[in-house]
Scaffold this active site. Sequence first.
Site, PDB file in Angstrom:
ATOM      1  N   ASP A  16     -13.387   0.561 -47.347  1.00 54.74           N
ATOM      2  CA  ASP A  16     -12.533  -0.593 -47.628  1.00 54.74           C
ATOM      3  C   ASP A  16     -13.339  -1.889 -47.634  1.00 54.74           C
ATOM      4  O   ASP A  16     -13.002  -2.832 -48.362  1.00 54.74           O
ATOM      5  CB  ASP A  16     -11.409  -0.675 -46.593  1.00 54.74           C
ATOM      6  CG  ASP A  16     -10.295  -1.623 -47.027  1.00 54.74           C
ATOM      7  OD1 ASP A  16     -10.015  -1.675 -48.227  1.00 54.74           O
ATOM      8  OD2 ASP A  16      -9.714  -2.295 -46.157  1.00 54.74           O
ATOM      9  N   CYS A 239     -10.757 -10.760 -49.516  1.00 57.51           N
ATOM     10  CA  CYS A 239      -9.349 -10.669 -49.875  1.00 57.51           C
ATOM     11  C   CYS A 239      -9.203 -11.110 -51.328  1.00 57.51           C
ATOM     12  O   CYS A 239      -9.438 -12.285 -51.626  1.00 57.51           O
ATOM     13  CB  CYS A 239      -8.501 -11.556 -48.968  1.00 57.51           C
ATOM     14  SG  CYS A 239      -6.755 -11.514 -49.405  1.00 57.51           S
TER      15      CYS A 239
END
Length: 290
Positions: A16, A239
């Site tokens: 991730d 993000c």
Amino acid sequence: MSYPSAVKIVEVGPRDGLQNESVSLDVATKVQLVHGLADTGLTIIEAGSFVSPKWVPQMAGSDDVFNQLSPSHATYTALTPNMRGLERAIECNVKEIAVFAAASEAFSQKNINCSIDESLEKFKAVTQKALDHNIAVRGYISCVAGCPYQGEVDYKNVRSIAQSLLDMGCYEISLGDTIGVATPAVTERLLSELLKAIEPSKLAMHMHDTYGRAIDNIKQSLAMGISTIDSSVAGLGGCPYAKGASGNVATEKVIALLDELDIVHGVDLQKLTQISQFICEKLGRPVFTD
């Protein structure tokens, strides 16, 4: 306030984390990263993702990574979004996989081009085949605290999705604050809803630090009995919905919190700092400092 005596950390940096970095690393560097993380004492490490490199170029070479990993005390896991991904995982002798759903219909459509119900139906087949091959399955739910497309999410829906994933055979559900909008109050309301029907031992928190609130949210989760936390060495990952903002909460920050609360975690912070410096240099990032 009562906290768990011990916490399991699921290290998601090699998957991730790296998949949201702009730099793509070679297989040898990824293998060195995973081995280095295992050497710190981490017991669950997400080492790659069996997805098309067309969609996630940073995950290219995951098959080679798994084939080159040395046996360890650590479990090396992989994200497998579909049956083809699972077949690749089986070929690489992976012992644990993860599937992921979303708490938001808009996010589900944008990311995997199907509704939540359709995604869960697909995962039933993937999960059953994995279990038939003695492969453990972990479930992820994205956007549990808010969605970049539709805004608020219904916590009852999060509970329903989590229960569906457990019913199909997932041993644990990781609750992802994908865009980092949660606050401790939001975390409390979310978990209060889920804990009506699900044991805390079946839940994990996957908090993003976009607005600097991840540690406060994790502390709230610990106070409510959650004892599994996902984190990423050096805070790897960005993000995509908040330009310049950080993504995954740094494993170093989580360790600092657990030490402050006298919670056992089993991770050697000195070794973690060394592998953190290594990967930051490889990515051309500033060395992580809390």
